[in-house]
Design an enzyme around this catalytic site. Structure first.
Site, PDB file in Angstrom:
ATOM      1  N   ASP A  10      28.991 -24.933  -9.392  1.00 22.95           N
ATOM      2  CA  ASP A  10      28.352 -26.245  -9.292  1.00 22.95           C
ATOM      3  C   ASP A  10      29.028 -27.266 -10.209  1.00 22.95           C
ATOM      4  O   ASP A  10      29.521 -26.918 -11.281  1.00 22.95           O
ATOM      5  CB  ASP A  10      26.874 -26.113  -9.674  1.00 22.95           C
ATOM      6  CG  ASP A  10      26.051 -27.312  -9.225  1.00 22.95           C
ATOM      7  OD1 ASP A  10      26.531 -28.081  -8.373  1.00 22.95           O
ATOM      8  OD2 ASP A  10      24.934 -27.473  -9.735  1.00 22.95           O
ATOM      9  N   GLY A  11      29.039 -28.514  -9.762  1.00 23.26           N
ATOM     10  CA  GLY A  11      29.523 -29.597 -10.609  1.00 23.26           C
ATOM     11  C   GLY A  11      30.804 -30.263 -10.149  1.00 23.26           C
ATOM     12  O   GLY A  11      31.322 -31.154 -10.838  1.00 23.26           O
ATOM     13  N   ASN A  12      31.312 -29.890  -8.983  1.00 22.18           N
ATOM     14  CA  ASN A  12      32.568 -30.489  -8.501  1.00 22.18           C
ATOM     15  C   ASN A  12      32.449 -32.001  -8.317  1.00 22.18           C
ATOM     16  O   ASN A  12      33.337 -32.763  -8.733  1.00 22.18           O
ATOM     17  CB  ASN A  12      32.975 -29.865  -7.159  1.00 22.18           C
ATOM     18  CG  ASN A  12      33.311 -28.395  -7.279  1.00 22.18           C
ATOM     19  OD1 ASN A  12      33.656 -27.910  -8.356  1.00 22.18           O
ATOM     20  ND2 ASN A  12      33.192 -27.672  -6.176  1.00 22.18           N
ATOM     21  N   ARG A  14      30.239 -34.175  -9.606  1.00 22.91           N
ATOM     22  CA  ARG A  14      30.039 -34.886 -10.868  1.00 22.91           C
ATOM     23  C   ARG A  14      31.340 -34.926 -11.685  1.00 22.91           C
ATOM     24  O   ARG A  14      31.641 -35.922 -12.337  1.00 22.91           O
ATOM     25  CB  ARG A  14      28.926 -34.211 -11.677  1.00 22.91           C
ATOM     26  CG  ARG A  14      27.526 -34.576 -11.188  1.00 22.91           C
ATOM     27  CD  ARG A  14      26.481 -33.725 -11.859  1.00 22.91           C
ATOM     28  NE  ARG A  14      26.472 -32.366 -11.345  1.00 22.91           N
ATOM     29  CZ  ARG A  14      26.012 -31.322 -12.015  1.00 22.91           C
ATOM     30  NH1 ARG A  14      25.546 -31.481 -13.242  1.00 22.91           N
ATOM     31  NH2 ARG A  14      26.011 -30.127 -11.480  1.00 22.91           N
ATOM     32  N   TRP A  15      32.101 -33.849 -11.631  1.00 26.93           N
ATOM     33  CA  TRP A  15      33.391 -33.793 -12.332  1.00 26.93           C
ATOM     34  C   TRP A  15      34.312 -34.896 -11.816  1.00 26.93           C
ATOM     35  O   TRP A  15      34.985 -35.577 -12.598  1.00 26.93           O
ATOM     36  CB  TRP A  15      34.010 -32.424 -12.122  1.00 26.93           C
ATOM     37  CG  TRP A  15      35.303 -32.173 -12.840  1.00 26.93           C
ATOM     38  CD1 TRP A  15      35.462 -31.669 -14.101  1.00 26.93           C
ATOM     39  CD2 TRP A  15      36.619 -32.390 -12.330  1.00 26.93           C
ATOM     40  NE1 TRP A  15      36.797 -31.550 -14.411  1.00 26.93           N
ATOM     41  CE2 TRP A  15      37.537 -32.000 -13.338  1.00 26.93           C
ATOM     42  CE3 TRP A  15      37.130 -32.881 -11.122  1.00 26.93           C
ATOM     43  CZ2 TRP A  15      38.919 -32.078 -13.175  1.00 26.93           C
ATOM     44  CZ3 TRP A  15      38.500 -32.964 -10.959  1.00 26.93           C
ATOM     45  CH2 TRP A  15      39.381 -32.565 -11.974  1.00 26.93           C
ATOM     46  N   ARG A  23      33.804 -37.631  -4.637  1.00 28.59           N
ATOM     47  CA  ARG A  23      33.286 -36.276  -4.807  1.00 28.59           C
ATOM     48  C   ARG A  23      34.222 -35.240  -4.198  1.00 28.59           C
ATOM     49  O   ARG A  23      34.377 -34.138  -4.732  1.00 28.59           O
ATOM     50  CB  ARG A  23      31.901 -36.152  -4.157  1.00 28.59           C
ATOM     51  CG  ARG A  23      30.788 -36.872  -4.892  1.00 28.59           C
ATOM     52  CD  ARG A  23      29.481 -36.760  -4.118  1.00 28.59           C
ATOM     53  NE  ARG A  23      29.157 -35.380  -3.814  1.00 28.59           N
ATOM     54  CZ  ARG A  23      28.522 -34.564  -4.655  1.00 28.59           C
ATOM     55  NH1 ARG A  23      28.154 -34.992  -5.841  1.00 28.59           N
ATOM     56  NH2 ARG A  23      28.238 -33.324  -4.289  1.00 28.59           N
ATOM     57  N   HIS A  27      36.027 -31.145  -5.165  1.00 29.84           N
ATOM     58  CA  HIS A  27      36.097 -29.901  -4.395  1.00 29.84           C
ATOM     59  C   HIS A  27      37.535 -29.400  -4.298  1.00 29.84           C
ATOM     60  O   HIS A  27      37.796 -28.194  -4.416  1.00 29.84           O
ATOM     61  CB  HIS A  27      35.524 -30.126  -2.994  1.00 29.84           C
ATOM     62  CG  HIS A  27      34.060 -30.448  -2.986  1.00 29.84           C
ATOM     63  ND1 HIS A  27      33.113 -29.663  -3.617  1.00 29.84           N
ATOM     64  CD2 HIS A  27      33.372 -31.486  -2.437  1.00 29.84           C
ATOM     65  CE1 HIS A  27      31.916 -30.191  -3.440  1.00 29.84           C
ATOM     66  NE2 HIS A  27      32.047 -31.308  -2.732  1.00 29.84           N
ATOM     67  N   GLU A  57      22.233 -24.919   3.164  1.00 30.41           N
ATOM     68  CA  GLU A  57      21.668 -26.256   2.972  1.00 30.41           C
ATOM     69  C   GLU A  57      22.747 -27.340   2.828  1.00 30.41           C
ATOM     70  O   GLU A  57      22.443 -28.524   2.947  1.00 30.41           O
ATOM     71  CB  GLU A  57      20.770 -26.280   1.726  1.00 30.41           C
ATOM     72  CG  GLU A  57      19.466 -25.491   1.852  1.00 30.41           C
ATOM     73  CD  GLU A  57      19.656 -23.993   1.661  1.00 30.41           C
ATOM     74  OE1 GLU A  57      18.794 -23.224   2.124  1.00 30.41           O
ATOM     75  OE2 GLU A  57      20.676 -23.593   1.067  1.00 30.41           O
ATOM     76  N   LEU A 121      39.624  -5.244  -6.640  1.00 26.31           N
ATOM     77  CA  LEU A 121      38.479  -6.151  -6.751  1.00 26.31           C
ATOM     78  C   LEU A 121      38.027  -6.516  -5.348  1.00 26.31           C
ATOM     79  O   LEU A 121      38.847  -6.709  -4.455  1.00 26.31           O
ATOM     80  CB  LEU A 121      38.881  -7.429  -7.517  1.00 26.31           C
ATOM     81  CG  LEU A 121      37.867  -8.571  -7.546  1.00 26.31           C
ATOM     82  CD1 LEU A 121      36.680  -8.222  -8.446  1.00 26.31           C
ATOM     83  CD2 LEU A 121      38.516  -9.877  -8.027  1.00 26.31           C
ATOM     84  N   ARG A 178      25.741 -19.662 -13.373  1.00 20.94           N
ATOM     85  CA  ARG A 178      25.720 -20.968 -12.716  1.00 20.94           C
ATOM     86  C   ARG A 178      26.342 -21.999 -13.640  1.00 20.94           C
ATOM     87  O   ARG A 178      25.960 -22.114 -14.798  1.00 20.94           O
ATOM     88  CB  ARG A 178      24.295 -21.411 -12.364  1.00 20.94           C
ATOM     89  CG  ARG A 178      24.311 -22.786 -11.666  1.00 20.94           C
ATOM     90  CD  ARG A 178      22.978 -23.193 -11.114  1.00 20.94           C
ATOM     91  NE  ARG A 178      23.156 -24.441 -10.340  1.00 20.94           N
ATOM     92  CZ  ARG A 178      22.528 -24.735  -9.217  1.00 20.94           C
ATOM     93  NH1 ARG A 178      21.678 -23.877  -8.701  1.00 20.94           N
ATOM     94  NH2 ARG A 178      22.747 -25.868  -8.599  1.00 20.94           N
ATOM     95  N   GLU A 197      21.169 -10.348 -14.860  1.00 19.58           N
ATOM     96  CA  GLU A 197      21.088 -11.237 -16.016  1.00 19.58           C
ATOM     97  C   GLU A 197      21.604 -12.607 -15.583  1.00 19.58           C
ATOM     98  O   GLU A 197      22.576 -12.703 -14.837  1.00 19.58           O
ATOM     99  CB  GLU A 197      21.948 -10.694 -17.163  1.00 19.58           C
ATOM    100  CG  GLU A 197      21.467  -9.360 -17.716  1.00 19.58           C
ATOM    101  CD  GLU A 197      20.158  -9.478 -18.461  1.00 19.58           C
ATOM    102  OE1 GLU A 197      19.928 -10.520 -19.107  1.00 19.58           O
ATOM    103  OE2 GLU A 197      19.349  -8.525 -18.386  1.00 19.58           O
TER     104      GLU A 197
END
Length: 241
Positions: A10-12, A14-15, A23, A27, A57, A121, A178, A197
């Site tokens: 999260d935060g792309n 706003r960055w 915006r 991304h 969403e 992985l 997050r 956690e």
């Protein structure tokens, strides 16, 4: 060391806005952080990494932003998969991919096929994914088996649901991270995060690098995971081990 780590990236937007950019610039800039997270997870010995790339969403966002995200997803599938394969990383896309166009769905199939036998992985990309959708599709699959007589009603338990959830066969989720400062799970891995956690950081996703990821892992390693038992019981068990 957590076996399975999930990250809500999260935060792309706003960055990008902090830098006077659109915006969508955020991304596109986020790809370096994805590469760093994958590399760090593999380096530290994490078995499975699940990245929340596009939620069910997110279709409600401006059409221009959605189009950029789809183009970026397609670009990554084309440009990064060979690197993943070279580094023995298995790619799996979880989510309702039926909403994507045929070209993108074919790229997903090709990428998963190329990397399916890799072991270092497992990288799960959650695209058009929602935790409620995940539980619903698992429930429908189980209900179908009950209806056909393949499964008895009394045979349904957590293990049966686990076997039909999108992350079936992977280690249980140990750590959910997050970025971006919000403290919520936003419909991500709802079934899987029952005993995970949580680690929340104000760092915006494009700035999420190896140091930040390692800090989250260290924080996790210092926690006592009780799974319903008391701290004294866990301490006693650890001393015997």
């Amino acid at each position: 060391m957590p076996h399975h780590v999930g990250i809500i990236m999260d935060g792309n937007g706003r960055w990008a806005q902090q830098r006077g950019k659109l915006r969508t610039f955020g991304h596109k800039s986020a790809l370096d952080a994805v590469r760093s997270a994958v590399s760090t997870a593999r380096k530290l010995g994490v078995e499975s990494l699940t990245l929340f790339a596009f939620s069910s969403e997110n279709w409600q966002r401006p059409i221009e932003e959605v189009n950029v995200l789809m183009q970026l997803f397609s670009f990554v599938l084309k440009s990064e998969v060979k690197k993943l394969h070279k580094n023995d990383i298995k790619l799996k896309v979880i989510g309702d991919v039926s909403a994507f166009d045929t070209k993108l769905r074919n790229k997903i199939v090709d990428a998963e096929s190329l990397t399916e036998n890799n072991k270092s992985l497992t990288l799960n990309v959650a695209a058009n994914y929602g935790g409620r959708w995940d539980i619903l599709q698992a429930t429908k699959s189980v209900a179908g088996k009950v209806k056909s007589g393949e499964l008895g009603l009394d045979e349904i338990n957590e293990k049966v649901i686990d076997a039909h959830i999108s992350t079936a066969g992977l280690p249980e989720l140990d750590l959910l991270i997050r970025t971006g400062g919000d403290h919520r799970v936003s419909n991500f891995l709802l079934w899987q995060c029952a005993y995970a956690e949580f680690y929340f950081t104000d760092v915006l996703w494009p700035d999420f690098d190896e140091d930040v990821f390692t800090l989250a892992i260290k924080d996790f390693s210092n926690r006592q995971r009780r799974f319903g038992q008391t701290g004294a019981q866990i301490m006693s068990k650890d001393s015997h081990d």
